[in-house]
Design a protein around this motif. Structure first.
Motif, PDB file in Angstrom:
ATOM      1  N   GLY A   1      19.288   6.761  -2.582  1.00  0.00           N
ATOM      2  CA  GLY A   1      20.450   6.570  -1.729  1.00  0.00           C
ATOM      3  C   GLY A   1      20.193   6.048  -0.336  1.00  0.00           C
ATOM      4  O   GLY A   1      21.129   5.865   0.444  1.00  0.00           O
ATOM      5  N   ALA A   2      18.930   5.798   0.017  1.00  0.00           N
ATOM      6  CA  ALA A   2      18.629   5.253   1.341  1.00  0.00           C
ATOM      7  C   ALA A   2      19.155   3.825   1.460  1.00  0.00           C
ATOM      8  O   ALA A   2      19.263   3.093   0.470  1.00  0.00           O
ATOM      9  CB  ALA A   2      17.127   5.272   1.600  1.00  0.00           C
ATOM     10  N   VAL A   3      19.466   3.432   2.692  1.00  0.00           N
ATOM     11  CA  VAL A   3      19.964   2.081   2.970  1.00  0.00           C
ATOM     12  C   VAL A   3      18.783   1.176   3.320  1.00  0.00           C
ATOM     13  O   VAL A   3      18.026   1.467   4.250  1.00  0.00           O
ATOM     14  CB  VAL A   3      20.975   2.093   4.132  1.00  0.00           C
ATOM     15  CG1 VAL A   3      21.423   0.665   4.471  1.00  0.00           C
ATOM     16  CG2 VAL A   3      22.169   2.970   3.792  1.00  0.00           C
ATOM     17  N   ARG A   4      18.638   0.098   2.585  1.00  0.00           N
ATOM     18  CA  ARG A   4      17.602  -0.893   2.882  1.00  0.00           C
ATOM     19  C   ARG A   4      18.127  -1.808   3.973  1.00  0.00           C
ATOM     20  O   ARG A   4      19.147  -2.486   3.784  1.00  0.00           O
ATOM     21  CB  ARG A   4      17.260  -1.674   1.623  1.00  0.00           C
ATOM     22  CG  ARG A   4      16.159  -2.695   1.789  1.00  0.00           C
ATOM     23  CD  ARG A   4      15.736  -3.210   0.424  1.00  0.00           C
ATOM     24  NE  ARG A   4      14.652  -4.197   0.512  1.00  0.00           N
ATOM     25  CZ  ARG A   4      13.920  -4.590  -0.530  1.00  0.00           C
ATOM     26  NH1 ARG A   4      14.170  -4.081  -1.732  1.00  0.00           N
ATOM     27  NH2 ARG A   4      12.957  -5.478  -0.374  1.00  0.00           N
ATOM     28  N   VAL A   5      17.440  -1.846   5.108  1.00  0.00           N
ATOM     29  CA  VAL A   5      17.935  -2.564   6.282  1.00  0.00           C
ATOM     30  C   VAL A   5      17.294  -3.946   6.353  1.00  0.00           C
ATOM     31  O   VAL A   5      16.141  -4.104   6.755  1.00  0.00           O
ATOM     32  CB  VAL A   5      17.644  -1.777   7.582  1.00  0.00           C
ATOM     33  CG1 VAL A   5      18.156  -2.554   8.800  1.00  0.00           C
ATOM     34  CG2 VAL A   5      18.281  -0.395   7.512  1.00  0.00           C
ATOM     35  N   LYS A   6      18.075  -4.937   5.949  1.00  0.00           N
ATOM     36  CA  LYS A   6      17.598  -6.325   6.035  1.00  0.00           C
ATOM     37  C   LYS A   6      17.977  -6.953   7.373  1.00  0.00           C
ATOM     38  O   LYS A   6      17.252  -7.804   7.888  1.00  0.00           O
ATOM     39  CB  LYS A   6      18.161  -7.134   4.872  1.00  0.00           C
ATOM     40  CG  LYS A   6      17.675  -6.635   3.517  1.00  0.00           C
ATOM     41  CD  LYS A   6      18.225  -7.478   2.376  1.00  0.00           C
ATOM     42  CE  LYS A   6      17.692  -6.974   1.029  1.00  0.00           C
ATOM     43  NZ  LYS A   6      18.214  -7.764  -0.114  1.00  0.00           N
ATOM     44  N   THR A   7      19.117  -6.537   7.908  1.00  0.00           N
ATOM     45  CA  THR A   7      19.529  -6.945   9.255  1.00  0.00           C
ATOM     46  C   THR A   7      20.114  -5.718   9.948  1.00  0.00           C
ATOM     47  O   THR A   7      20.555  -4.770   9.280  1.00  0.00           O
ATOM     48  CB  THR A   7      20.601  -8.056   9.219  1.00  0.00           C
ATOM     49  OG1 THR A   7      21.849  -7.491   8.769  1.00  0.00           O
ATOM     50  CG2 THR A   7      20.188  -9.197   8.299  1.00  0.00           C
TER      51      THR A   7
ATOM     52  N   ASP B   1       0.808  -1.222   0.000  1.00  0.00           N
ATOM     53  CA  ASP B   1       0.000   0.000   0.000  1.00  0.00           C
ATOM     54  C   ASP B   1       0.841   1.273   0.000  1.00  0.00           C
ATOM     55  O   ASP B   1       0.290   2.373   0.071  1.00  0.00           O
ATOM     56  CB  ASP B   1      -0.930   0.011   1.222  1.00  0.00           C
ATOM     57  CG  ASP B   1      -0.166  -0.037   2.542  1.00  0.00           C
ATOM     58  OD1 ASP B   1       0.918  -0.658   2.571  1.00  0.00           O
ATOM     59  OD2 ASP B   1      -0.645   0.561   3.533  1.00  0.00           O
ATOM     60  N   ILE B   2       2.170   1.154  -0.057  1.00  0.00           N
ATOM     61  CA  ILE B   2       3.033   2.340  -0.054  1.00  0.00           C
ATOM     62  C   ILE B   2       4.084   2.220  -1.156  1.00  0.00           C
ATOM     63  O   ILE B   2       4.460   1.116  -1.552  1.00  0.00           O
ATOM     64  CB  ILE B   2       3.729   2.553   1.313  1.00  0.00           C
ATOM     65  CG1 ILE B   2       4.541   1.325   1.711  1.00  0.00           C
ATOM     66  CG2 ILE B   2       2.708   2.901   2.392  1.00  0.00           C
ATOM     67  CD1 ILE B   2       5.330   1.513   3.004  1.00  0.00           C
ATOM     68  N   THR B   3       4.543   3.365  -1.623  1.00  0.00           N
ATOM     69  CA  THR B   3       5.520   3.392  -2.712  1.00  0.00           C
ATOM     70  C   THR B   3       6.819   4.095  -2.341  1.00  0.00           C
ATOM     71  O   THR B   3       7.805   4.001  -3.076  1.00  0.00           O
ATOM     72  CB  THR B   3       4.927   4.109  -3.936  1.00  0.00           C
ATOM     73  OG1 THR B   3       4.574   5.459  -3.568  1.00  0.00           O
ATOM     74  CG2 THR B   3       3.680   3.383  -4.444  1.00  0.00           C
ATOM     75  N   TRP B   4       6.837   4.794  -1.198  1.00  0.00           N
ATOM     76  CA  TRP B   4       8.004   5.615  -0.871  1.00  0.00           C
ATOM     77  C   TRP B   4       9.280   4.823  -0.597  1.00  0.00           C
ATOM     78  O   TRP B   4      10.370   5.337  -0.885  1.00  0.00           O
ATOM     79  CB  TRP B   4       7.698   6.544   0.313  1.00  0.00           C
ATOM     80  CG  TRP B   4       7.357   5.870   1.609  1.00  0.00           C
ATOM     81  CD1 TRP B   4       6.122   5.609   2.098  1.00  0.00           C
ATOM     82  CD2 TRP B   4       8.280   5.378   2.582  1.00  0.00           C
ATOM     83  NE1 TRP B   4       6.194   4.961   3.319  1.00  0.00           N
ATOM     84  CE2 TRP B   4       7.513   4.814   3.630  1.00  0.00           C
ATOM     85  CE3 TRP B   4       9.670   5.342   2.669  1.00  0.00           C
ATOM     86  CZ2 TRP B   4       8.101   4.230   4.757  1.00  0.00           C
ATOM     87  CZ3 TRP B   4      10.256   4.766   3.785  1.00  0.00           C
ATOM     88  CH2 TRP B   4       9.475   4.220   4.818  1.00  0.00           C
ATOM     89  N   PRO B   5       9.248   3.600  -0.036  1.00  0.00           N
ATOM     90  CA  PRO B   5      10.522   2.927   0.261  1.00  0.00           C
ATOM     91  C   PRO B   5      11.406   2.748  -0.971  1.00  0.00           C
ATOM     92  O   PRO B   5      12.609   3.053  -0.934  1.00  0.00           O
ATOM     93  CB  PRO B   5      10.086   1.584   0.850  1.00  0.00           C
ATOM     94  CG  PRO B   5       8.732   1.856   1.440  1.00  0.00           C
ATOM     95  CD  PRO B   5       8.101   2.799   0.477  1.00  0.00           C
ATOM     96  N   ALA B   6      10.827   2.265  -2.050  1.00  0.00           N
ATOM     97  CA  ALA B   6      11.624   2.048  -3.264  1.00  0.00           C
ATOM     98  C   ALA B   6      12.137   3.376  -3.816  1.00  0.00           C
ATOM     99  O   ALA B   6      13.268   3.453  -4.323  1.00  0.00           O
ATOM    100  CB  ALA B   6      10.785   1.323  -4.314  1.00  0.00           C
ATOM    101  N   ARG B   7      11.322   4.414  -3.714  1.00  0.00           N
ATOM    102  CA  ARG B   7      11.729   5.719  -4.229  1.00  0.00           C
ATOM    103  C   ARG B   7      12.946   6.249  -3.479  1.00  0.00           C
ATOM    104  O   ARG B   7      13.914   6.718  -4.091  1.00  0.00           O
ATOM    105  CB  ARG B   7      10.564   6.706  -4.118  1.00  0.00           C
ATOM    106  CG  ARG B   7      10.857   8.069  -4.736  1.00  0.00           C
ATOM    107  CD  ARG B   7       9.616   8.924  -4.802  1.00  0.00           C
ATOM    108  NE  ARG B   7       9.188   9.423  -3.499  1.00  0.00           N
ATOM    109  CZ  ARG B   7       8.114   9.006  -2.847  1.00  0.00           C
ATOM    110  NH1 ARG B   7       7.356   8.053  -3.369  1.00  0.00           N
ATOM    111  NH2 ARG B   7       7.781   9.517  -1.676  1.00  0.00           N
TER     112      ARG B   7
END
Length: 297
Positions: A282-288, A271-277
């Motif tokens: 340059g944002a860091v995707r935090v998997k751990t 329901d959201i689109t901002w994370p990928a944007r």
């Protein structure tokens, strides 16, 4: 009322500055029609050495300074400090904001701003999992020597503040109200504890806030997110909707050259689109959690 000075009394250059007058001048500028963080920043940008009192008649500044002191005292704020640009311990990192502020009110230990600070922010209507994630992150930040910064809103912010305090660490709250107000009301005790034992910061003009409607005062909240980002090394977004004020802080972090961390769970929401944007910017995707610690160094 005890007013803690914003500069060193030992400096012959800074000593003549009157915090009360600068407060009054700052408040007077905010009472001008159409005043915003942008219009004030644009004015000060034209004179790199100006103080608020350079734009306001002394008698007017003194009058408003007295009014502010009386209003804060009536609200139960008997001791506070200010940080004034060009007047001592004003943090240079705040100038990274798109529209930097000239004066900050605070209660508590300003020295906490000199520690390594990371913001933990997110939705007011947080999920139970979001609350647990915010609490865990706050505890891990404290364990690694970081100060936890947030905005005292309900949900993610409150969880991060409380977890940091419970862990025995430092926390800073940057609020969207004057020092003598609290939103939400349910956080009044938490706000007072942070002001007493940690650090509470406000850039909100006391007199303008009192004269405006609540609808207009809501505009101060996203601006505090910009300051919150500037004070920190990075911002961790736990969860947020597409219209959340948290996204103001995300944009500010990227603009200011700060780290922006987005938890993996945000990317799994349809329901959201901002994370990928923001990841593309340059944002860091935090998997751990190690993704955070390695980026912070």
């Amino acid at each position: 009322m005890n007013l803690r000075l914003a500069f060193s009394n030992s400096s012959p250059v800074l000593a003549p500055i009157s915090p009360r007058r600068e407060i009054g001048a700052y408040e007077a500028l905010w009472l001008e029609k159409g005043a915003t963080f942008k219009t004030l920043a644009d004015r000060f940008a034209l004179d790199a050495e100006a103080l608020p009192s350079d734009f306001v008649a002394p008698q007017v500044a003194d009058q408003y300074g007295t009014e502010v002191m009386a209003k804060l005292k009536k609200a139960g704020v008997h001791q506070f400090g200010v940080r004034i640009h060009h007047a001592g311990d004003y943090p240079a990192k705040l100038r990274d904001a798109r529209h930097p502020v000239e004066l900050l009110y605070f209660r508590g230990s300003w020295e906490i701003t000199e520690t390594r600070c990371v913001a933990v922010v997110g939705s007011r209507e947080a999920s139970s999992n979001g609350i647990r994630r915010a609490e865990r992150l706050a505890r891990e930040l404290v364990d690694r020597g970081f100060t936890v910064v947030s905005g005292l809103a309900r949900g993610i912010d409150s969880a991060a503040h409380r977890a940091a305090i419970a862990r025995g660490g430092h926390t800073i709250s940057v609020v969207g109200t004057p020092l003598g107000s609290c939103y939400p009301k349910e956080n009044a005790l938490l706000q007072e504890k942070i002001a007493r034992d940690h650090l509470l910061i406000s850039q909100v003009p006391v007199l303008r806030y009192a004269k405006q409607s609540p609808q207009h005062n809501r505009l101060f909240f996203p601006e505090r997110n910009v300051t919150m980002s500037a004070l920190t090394e990075g911002t961790i977004i736990v969860e947020a909707g597409d219209t959340s004020g948290t996204l103001t802080q995300a944009r500010a972090a990227l603009h200011q050259g700060r780290k922006l961390f987005i938890l993996e769970n945000c990317f799994h929401r349809s329901d959201i689109t901002w994370p990928a944007r923001f990841e593309a910017e340059g944002a860091v995707r935090v998997k751990t959690p190690d993704d955070i610690w390695s980026a912070l160094g």
